[in-house]
Design a protein around this motif. Structure first.
Motif, PDB file in Angstrom:
ATOM      1  N   LEU A 165       0.809  -1.221   0.000  1.00  0.00           N
ATOM      2  CA  LEU A 165       0.000   0.000   0.000  1.00  0.00           C
ATOM      3  C   LEU A 165       0.846   1.276   0.000  1.00  0.00           C
ATOM      4  O   LEU A 165       0.533   2.221  -0.742  1.00  0.00           O
ATOM      5  N   PRO A 166       1.924   1.378   0.810  1.00  0.00           N
ATOM      6  CA  PRO A 166       2.732   2.604   0.758  1.00  0.00           C
ATOM      7  C   PRO A 166       3.340   2.852  -0.621  1.00  0.00           C
ATOM      8  O   PRO A 166       3.397   3.998  -1.080  1.00  0.00           O
ATOM      9  N   VAL A 167       3.805   1.782  -1.281  1.00  0.00           N
ATOM     10  CA  VAL A 167       4.397   1.941  -2.607  1.00  0.00           C
ATOM     11  C   VAL A 167       3.336   2.368  -3.616  1.00  0.00           C
ATOM     12  O   VAL A 167       3.580   3.232  -4.469  1.00  0.00           O
ATOM     13  N   LEU A 168       2.151   1.778  -3.500  1.00  0.00           N
ATOM     14  CA  LEU A 168       1.063   2.171  -4.396  1.00  0.00           C
ATOM     15  C   LEU A 168       0.678   3.627  -4.176  1.00  0.00           C
ATOM     16  O   LEU A 168       0.359   4.350  -5.128  1.00  0.00           O
TER      17      LEU A 168
ATOM     18  N   ILE B 272      17.387   9.996   2.127  1.00  0.00           N
ATOM     19  CA  ILE B 272      16.513   9.587   3.228  1.00  0.00           C
ATOM     20  C   ILE B 272      15.072   9.982   2.928  1.00  0.00           C
ATOM     21  O   ILE B 272      14.135   9.196   3.137  1.00  0.00           O
ATOM     22  N   ALA B 273      14.880  11.208   2.424  1.00  0.00           N
ATOM     23  CA  ALA B 273      13.528  11.674   2.092  1.00  0.00           C
ATOM     24  C   ALA B 273      12.890  10.784   1.028  1.00  0.00           C
ATOM     25  O   ALA B 273      11.707  10.420   1.135  1.00  0.00           O
ATOM     26  N   ALA B 274      13.666  10.398   0.015  1.00  0.00           N
ATOM     27  CA  ALA B 274      13.138   9.541  -1.048  1.00  0.00           C
ATOM     28  C   ALA B 274      12.717   8.183  -0.504  1.00  0.00           C
ATOM     29  O   ALA B 274      11.673   7.635  -0.888  1.00  0.00           O
ATOM     30  N   VAL B 275      13.517   7.630   0.404  1.00  0.00           N
ATOM     31  CA  VAL B 275      13.197   6.325   0.982  1.00  0.00           C
ATOM     32  C   VAL B 275      11.929   6.398   1.822  1.00  0.00           C
ATOM     33  O   VAL B 275      11.069   5.518   1.753  1.00  0.00           O
ATOM     34  N   VAL B 276      11.800   7.477   2.605  1.00  0.00           N
ATOM     35  CA  VAL B 276      10.606   7.642   3.442  1.00  0.00           C
ATOM     36  C   VAL B 276       9.370   7.846   2.578  1.00  0.00           C
ATOM     37  O   VAL B 276       8.327   7.215   2.792  1.00  0.00           O
ATOM     38  N   ILE B 277       9.470   8.724   1.581  1.00  0.00           N
ATOM     39  CA  ILE B 277       8.337   8.954   0.677  1.00  0.00           C
ATOM     40  C   ILE B 277       7.993   7.680  -0.087  1.00  0.00           C
ATOM     41  O   ILE B 277       6.827   7.432  -0.417  1.00  0.00           O
ATOM     42  N   GLY B 278       9.002   6.840  -0.321  1.00  0.00           N
ATOM     43  CA  GLY B 278       8.775   5.580  -1.012  1.00  0.00           C
ATOM     44  C   GLY B 278       8.124   4.511  -0.166  1.00  0.00           C
ATOM     45  O   GLY B 278       7.860   3.409  -0.657  1.00  0.00           O
ATOM     46  N   GLY B 279       7.863   4.810   1.112  1.00  0.00           N
ATOM     47  CA  GLY B 279       7.094   3.887   1.938  1.00  0.00           C
ATOM     48  C   GLY B 279       7.881   3.020   2.885  1.00  0.00           C
ATOM     49  O   GLY B 279       7.304   2.162   3.561  1.00  0.00           O
ATOM     50  N   THR B 280       9.190   3.202   2.987  1.00  0.00           N
ATOM     51  CA  THR B 280       9.982   2.402   3.922  1.00  0.00           C
ATOM     52  C   THR B 280       9.850   2.971   5.323  1.00  0.00           C
ATOM     53  O   THR B 280      10.020   4.178   5.532  1.00  0.00           O
ATOM     54  N   LEU B 281       9.552   2.105   6.288  1.00  0.00           N
ATOM     55  CA  LEU B 281       9.412   2.545   7.679  1.00  0.00           C
ATOM     56  C   LEU B 281      10.770   2.934   8.254  1.00  0.00           C
ATOM     57  O   LEU B 281      11.745   2.194   8.106  1.00  0.00           O
ATOM     58  N   LEU B 282      10.828   4.080   8.922  1.00  0.00           N
ATOM     59  CA  LEU B 282      12.079   4.514   9.539  1.00  0.00           C
ATOM     60  C   LEU B 282      12.491   3.591  10.680  1.00  0.00           C
ATOM     61  O   LEU B 282      13.664   3.526  11.032  1.00  0.00           O
ATOM     62  N   THR B 283      11.527   2.899  11.263  1.00  0.00           N
ATOM     63  CA  THR B 283      11.838   1.950  12.333  1.00  0.00           C
ATOM     64  C   THR B 283      12.321   0.607  11.795  1.00  0.00           C
ATOM     65  O   THR B 283      12.743  -0.257  12.567  1.00  0.00           O
ATOM     66  N   GLY B 284      12.258   0.421  10.467  1.00  0.00           N
ATOM     67  CA  GLY B 284      12.765  -0.791   9.850  1.00  0.00           C
ATOM     68  C   GLY B 284      11.720  -1.887   9.695  1.00  0.00           C
ATOM     69  O   GLY B 284      10.617  -1.801  10.242  1.00  0.00           O
TER      70      GLY B 284
ATOM     71  N   ILE C 102      11.705  -0.525  -4.996  1.00  0.00           N
ATOM     72  CA  ILE C 102      10.979   0.168  -6.054  1.00  0.00           C
ATOM     73  C   ILE C 102      10.293   1.404  -5.499  1.00  0.00           C
ATOM     74  O   ILE C 102      10.145   2.426  -6.180  1.00  0.00           O
ATOM     75  N   GLY C 103       9.862   1.337  -4.236  1.00  0.00           N
ATOM     76  CA  GLY C 103       9.256   2.493  -3.600  1.00  0.00           C
ATOM     77  C   GLY C 103      10.253   3.632  -3.457  1.00  0.00           C
ATOM     78  O   GLY C 103       9.908   4.803  -3.656  1.00  0.00           O
TER      79      GLY C 103
END
Length: 336
Positions: A27-30, A268-280, A286-287
């Motif tokens: 869902l986050p990637v979508l 870091i911003a791109a990874v967060v916007i891509g849906g990866t949880l900062l807590t891991g 692809i996100g």
């Protein structure tokens, strides 16, 4: 663990489509993909030529190095860590490449040296984090200052790159159907995304990365190779930062100690916007690539408009990161 909704036997194709629910981890990637398509669609309606496929290809070209950087950052954040050194490693990589070429080294030897240095720096930070129990923020902050300082030791001035191999890579294009074109740097970036996606989805190392991010203590109790993975993700991040530095050197045909200042924050911003949880524990490569494209699309908006200050890019990115972090918080609370 949530799964996709299974259609009822004998249902019509429309009912199957309407009743389908993707797994929650997608869902986050979508959402990021929908945001990217929406931004690109609005740009196409507002500005003439914005929706041209060549604009999208140029978006990939201008952000190929950041895509590679975000891939390495994804591995680190999936384990619950952070890497603040990648921007400085990019700058160091451009300086090493430029200086060694200036000294007459083979371009391939220069590239190999850059990649080895990046991987070694990443490995050292990973060893400090795991075996000396140093917080990733502190260890990689030290790595950031170290790498940036080394660039000044090499040279305080910008060094131009005139090597024929680098120039050929920079200016050679790949012609696509319809008369559109791209470059080899884009091919390299997409190949890195594909390899990283395979590693995370199909290998024991990738599964352990998710397990460590979900719960490191549980991963250790299951007998997983936690130490190798925690050090390995920083090695990967350092290698990707060095490779991103090579792509950036090809993009600018120069080495400079001031290159890539703040680029770690963009990654870091791109990874967060891509849906990866900062807590891991949750996220997809692809996100992260889509997150980079969202950032690039915002910059393209600013360029097409011509009246907005470039600072609006930072403002918009800050708001997007805030929104996605808040969404992540709501999702994790609901699932817990």
């Amino acid at each position: 663990m949530s799964t996709a909704t299974v259609p009822v036997a004998g249902a019509s194709p429309w009912d199957r489509v309407r009743g389908y629910r993707p797994p929650s981890r997608y869902l986050p990637v979508l959402a990021t993909f929908a945001l990217f398509v929406g931004l690109f669609g609005v740009g196409g309606l507002r500005y003439e030529g914005f929706a041209d496929p060549q604009v999208f290809l140029s978006l990939l070209l201008d952000n190929a190095f950041l895509i590679v950087l975000a891939v390495g950052m994804t591995f680190v954040i999936l384990t619950g860590g952070i890497d603040l050194s990648v921007g400085s490693v990019v700058a160091l990589s451009t300086m090493i490449a430029a200086r060694t070429l200036e000294l007459g080294w083979s371009p391939y030897l220069a590239m190999a040296t850059v990649l080895v240095v990046g991987a070694v720096l990443g490995t050292l930070m990973g060893l400090l984090i795991h075996y000396f129990d140093i917080q990733p923020f502190v260890a990689t902050l030290a790595g950031m200052f170290l790498a940036r300082g080394l660039t000044y030791l090499i040279n305080v001035e910008s060094i131009s790159i005139s090597d024929p191999t680098f120039s050929e890579i920079a200016f050679s294009t790949i012609t696509l159907p319809g008369g559109y074109y791209t470059t080899w740097t884009v091919v390299v970036a997409l190949a890195v995304v594909a390899v990283a996606a395979y590693v995370l989805a199909r290998t024991r190392f990738g599964r352990t990365v998710y397990a460590v991010g979900g719960s490191e203590s549980s991963a250790m109790l299951m007998g997983l190779r936690v130490a190798a993975v925690k050090v390995g993700v920083y090695t990967i991040s350092g290698f990707c930062a060095a490779l991103g530095g090579l792509l950036f050197a090809v993009y600018t045909l120069s080495g400079n100690s001031l290159h890539a200042v703040g680029m770690e924050l963009d990654a870091i911003a791109a990874v967060v916007i891509g849906g990866t949880l900062l807590t891991g524990g949750r996220g997809l490569v692809i996100g992260s690539m889509l997150g980079v494209l969202v950032l690039g699309t915002i910059q393209t908006f600013i360029s097409f408009d011509g009246t907005l200050s470039s600072w609006w890019t930072r403002i918009t990115i800050g708001l997007l990161v805030l929104v996605f972090v808040v969404i992540q918080r709501f999702m994790t609370r609901r699932q817990s």
